[in-house]
Design a protein around this motif. Structure first.
Motif, PDB file in Angstrom:
ATOM      1  N   TYR A   1      -6.739  -1.000  14.855  1.00 18.36           N
ATOM      2  CA  TYR A   1      -5.302  -0.945  15.143  1.00 18.36           C
ATOM      3  C   TYR A   1      -4.961   0.324  15.902  1.00 18.36           C
ATOM      4  O   TYR A   1      -5.585   1.360  15.698  1.00 18.36           O
ATOM      5  CB  TYR A   1      -4.505  -0.917  13.829  1.00 18.36           C
TER       6      TYR A   1
ATOM      7  N   LEU B   1       3.151  -0.430  15.013  1.00 16.06           N
ATOM      8  CA  LEU B   1       1.924  -1.035  15.527  1.00 16.06           C
ATOM      9  C   LEU B   1       2.079  -1.367  17.006  1.00 16.06           C
ATOM     10  O   LEU B   1       3.012  -2.068  17.409  1.00 16.06           O
ATOM     11  CB  LEU B   1       1.599  -2.295  14.737  1.00 16.06           C
TER      12      LEU B   1
ATOM     13  N   ARG C   1       1.790  -5.582   3.620  1.00 15.37           N
ATOM     14  CA  ARG C   1       1.001  -6.518   4.415  1.00 15.37           C
ATOM     15  C   ARG C   1       1.655  -7.882   4.276  1.00 15.37           C
ATOM     16  O   ARG C   1       1.724  -8.438   3.180  1.00 15.37           O
ATOM     17  CB  ARG C   1      -0.438  -6.559   3.924  1.00 15.37           C
TER      18      ARG C   1
ATOM     19  N   TYR D   1      -1.456   2.659  16.425  1.00 20.08           N
ATOM     20  CA  TYR D   1      -0.079   2.920  16.037  1.00 20.08           C
ATOM     21  C   TYR D   1       0.447   4.112  16.812  1.00 20.08           C
ATOM     22  O   TYR D   1      -0.309   4.965  17.247  1.00 20.08           O
ATOM     23  CB  TYR D   1       0.023   3.290  14.550  1.00 20.08           C
TER      24      TYR D   1
ATOM     25  N   TYR E   1      -3.497  -4.596  18.138  1.00 19.80           N
ATOM     26  CA  TYR E   1      -4.558  -4.628  17.145  1.00 19.80           C
ATOM     27  C   TYR E   1      -5.636  -5.611  17.586  1.00 19.80           C
ATOM     28  O   TYR E   1      -5.458  -6.382  18.541  1.00 19.80           O
ATOM     29  CB  TYR E   1      -4.016  -4.989  15.755  1.00 19.80           C
TER      30      TYR E   1
ATOM     31  N   SER F   1     -10.103  -1.432   9.390  1.00 15.58           N
ATOM     32  CA  SER F   1     -10.229  -1.967   8.033  1.00 15.58           C
ATOM     33  C   SER F   1     -11.224  -3.122   8.018  1.00 15.58           C
ATOM     34  O   SER F   1     -11.438  -3.778   9.049  1.00 15.58           O
ATOM     35  CB  SER F   1      -8.865  -2.427   7.498  1.00 15.58           C
TER      36      SER F   1
ATOM     37  N   THR G   1      -8.070  -8.645   2.718  1.00 17.99           N
ATOM     38  CA  THR G   1      -6.684  -8.182   2.752  1.00 17.99           C
ATOM     39  C   THR G   1      -6.404  -7.093   1.737  1.00 17.99           C
ATOM     40  O   THR G   1      -5.451  -6.339   1.908  1.00 17.99           O
ATOM     41  CB  THR G   1      -5.718  -9.349   2.484  1.00 17.99           C
ATOM     42  N   SER G   2      -7.211  -6.958   0.687  1.00 18.69           N
ATOM     43  CA  SER G   2      -6.973  -5.930  -0.329  1.00 18.69           C
ATOM     44  C   SER G   2      -7.497  -4.573   0.091  1.00 18.69           C
ATOM     45  O   SER G   2      -7.214  -3.572  -0.569  1.00 18.69           O
ATOM     46  CB  SER G   2      -7.634  -6.338  -1.648  1.00 18.69           C
ATOM     47  N   GLN G   3      -8.233  -4.520   1.167  1.00 17.76           N
ATOM     48  CA  GLN G   3      -8.832  -3.262   1.589  1.00 17.76           C
ATOM     49  C   GLN G   3      -7.876  -2.470   2.472  1.00 17.76           C
ATOM     50  O   GLN G   3      -7.238  -3.033   3.369  1.00 17.76           O
ATOM     51  CB  GLN G   3     -10.138  -3.533   2.343  1.00 17.76           C
ATOM     52  N   PRO G   4      -7.781  -1.151   2.252  1.00 17.88           N
ATOM     53  CA  PRO G   4      -6.846  -0.337   3.034  1.00 17.88           C
ATOM     54  C   PRO G   4      -7.353  -0.069   4.441  1.00 17.88           C
ATOM     55  O   PRO G   4      -8.541  -0.214   4.735  1.00 17.88           O
ATOM     56  CB  PRO G   4      -6.790   0.963   2.237  1.00 17.88           C
ATOM     57  N   GLN G   5      -6.423   0.346   5.284  1.00 16.63           N
ATOM     58  CA  GLN G   5      -6.784   0.812   6.608  1.00 16.63           C
ATOM     59  C   GLN G   5      -7.177   2.295   6.516  1.00 16.63           C
ATOM     60  O   GLN G   5      -6.577   3.065   5.769  1.00 16.63           O
ATOM     61  CB  GLN G   5      -5.607   0.636   7.568  1.00 16.63           C
TER      62      GLN G   5
ATOM     63  N   PHE H   1      -7.577   5.772   8.715  1.00 17.59           N
ATOM     64  CA  PHE H   1      -6.979   6.330   9.914  1.00 17.59           C
ATOM     65  C   PHE H   1      -7.802   7.464  10.509  1.00 17.59           C
ATOM     66  O   PHE H   1      -8.440   8.244   9.784  1.00 17.59           O
ATOM     67  CB  PHE H   1      -5.577   6.868   9.597  1.00 17.59           C
TER      68      PHE H   1
ATOM     69  N   TYR I   1     -11.506  -5.129  11.765  1.00 19.08           N
ATOM     70  CA  TYR I   1     -10.165  -4.972  12.317  1.00 19.08           C
ATOM     71  C   TYR I   1      -9.935  -3.539  12.771  1.00 19.08           C
ATOM     72  O   TYR I   1     -10.317  -2.587  12.088  1.00 19.08           O
ATOM     73  CB  TYR I   1      -9.087  -5.314  11.271  1.00 19.08           C
TER      74      TYR I   1
ATOM     75  N   TYR J   1      -2.864   0.414  -4.078  1.00 15.49           N
ATOM     76  CA  TYR J   1      -2.643  -0.949  -3.603  1.00 15.49           C
ATOM     77  C   TYR J   1      -2.140  -1.798  -4.763  1.00 15.49           C
ATOM     78  O   TYR J   1      -2.702  -1.745  -5.866  1.00 15.49           O
ATOM     79  CB  TYR J   1      -3.955  -1.527  -3.065  1.00 15.49           C
TER      80      TYR J   1
ATOM     81  N   TYR K   1       0.420   5.343   1.066  1.00 20.29           N
ATOM     82  CA  TYR K   1      -0.412   6.324   1.736  1.00 20.29           C
ATOM     83  C   TYR K   1       0.237   7.700   1.576  1.00 20.29           C
ATOM     84  O   TYR K   1       1.460   7.829   1.503  1.00 20.29           O
ATOM     85  CB  TYR K   1      -0.535   6.028   3.233  1.00 20.29           C
TER      86      TYR K   1
ATOM     87  N   PHE L   1       0.847  -1.199   0.000  1.00 19.82           N
ATOM     88  CA  PHE L   1       0.000   0.000   0.000  1.00 19.82           C
ATOM     89  C   PHE L   1       0.880   1.245   0.000  1.00 19.82           C
ATOM     90  O   PHE L   1       1.959   1.267   0.587  1.00 19.82           O
ATOM     91  CB  PHE L   1      -0.877   0.050   1.257  1.00 19.82           C
TER      92      PHE L   1
ATOM     93  N   VAL M   1      -8.836  -8.176  15.814  1.00 18.65           N
ATOM     94  CA  VAL M   1      -9.451  -8.720  14.601  1.00 18.65           C
ATOM     95  C   VAL M   1     -10.943  -8.966  14.782  1.00 18.65           C
ATOM     96  O   VAL M   1     -11.590  -9.558  13.919  1.00 18.65           O
ATOM     97  CB  VAL M   1      -8.730 -10.000  14.126  1.00 18.65           C
TER      98      VAL M   1
END
Lengths: 109, 113
Positions: B33, B45, A91, B35, B48, B94, B98-102, B104, B31, A48, A35, A33, B50
């Protein structure tokens, strides 16, 4: 542990192109990713990559080579508002991201 | 569209004091997190989660505790603050894919004197 390297600072002129490189050595790989983070603000998602190749989103593109552990973020037609820090994050499993220290890009008129 | 909301935005503590940072998300994300961000070191980190009722240690968990009693909230506690914990703290969330961003929050700027 994870090792993610990116240059600390870059400077470019308005209207130019800048390429920010990111190299990584991680125990696993499940996507990379990019940012953007303006000073004093939250990081916001840019791109991504999980497969090798180039992903293009308007003025921003991101490239990935998994075999080389390498990615870059390309910023075209730079604008003053692009002055920010750019974070590379990998990741390595299902849940967590490991971040590089970030590259501060300064755009000059 | 609130997204991820962190409270407070700023805080100054004395060494040895305790406090709790609150993170709330309205996106129904699984999920969450916590930081910390220090100059030249990037985002690290702390802990976190899940899912509701679960927590796990991240890279730098010592001196912090967390709880996720409700899916939308993730609390970060400092039991006895130390000057080394002076930092900017970011919460993120998120979805499960797994393809999805976090996403903030805006961060909490914490100074320990």
């Amino acid at each position: 542990g994870q090792n993610i390297d990116q240059p600390t600072e870059m400077t470019a002129t308005e209207g130019a192109i800048v390429q920010i490189n990111c190299t990584y050595q991680t125990s696993g790989f499940n996507g990379l990713f990019w940012y953007q983070q303006h000073a004093g603000e939250a990081p916001t998602f840019l791109s991504y990559n999980v497969l090798d190749g180039l992903e293009e989103k308007g003025r921003f593109s991101s490239f990935l080579s998994r075999s080389k552990g390498y990615s870059y973020l390309l910023l075209k037609e730079l604008q003053m508002k692009d002055s920010a820090s750019y974070l590379c994050a990998v990741r390595d499993g299902d849940y967590k991201l490991s971040f590089g220290a970030g590259t501060t890009v300064t755009v000059r008129a | 569209n609130a997204g991820v909301t962190q409270t407070p935005k700023f805080r100054v503590l004395k060494t040895g004091q305790s406090m709790t940072l609150l993170c709330a998300q309205d996106m129904n994300h699984e999920y969450m997190y916590w930081y910390r961000q220090d100059p030249g070191m990037g985002l690290r980190l702390i802990h976190y989660s899940v899912g509701e009722g679960t927590t796990a240690k991240g890279e730098v968990p010592d001196g912090y505790n967390v709880s996720r009693l409700k899916k939308q909230n993730f609390l970060l506690g400092l039991e006895s603050a130390a000057p080394s914990q002076t930092s900017v703290y970011f919460c993120a969330s998120s979805p499960g894919q797994t393809s999805q961003p976090q996403h903030f929050g805006d961060g909490t700027r914490l100074s320990i004197l």
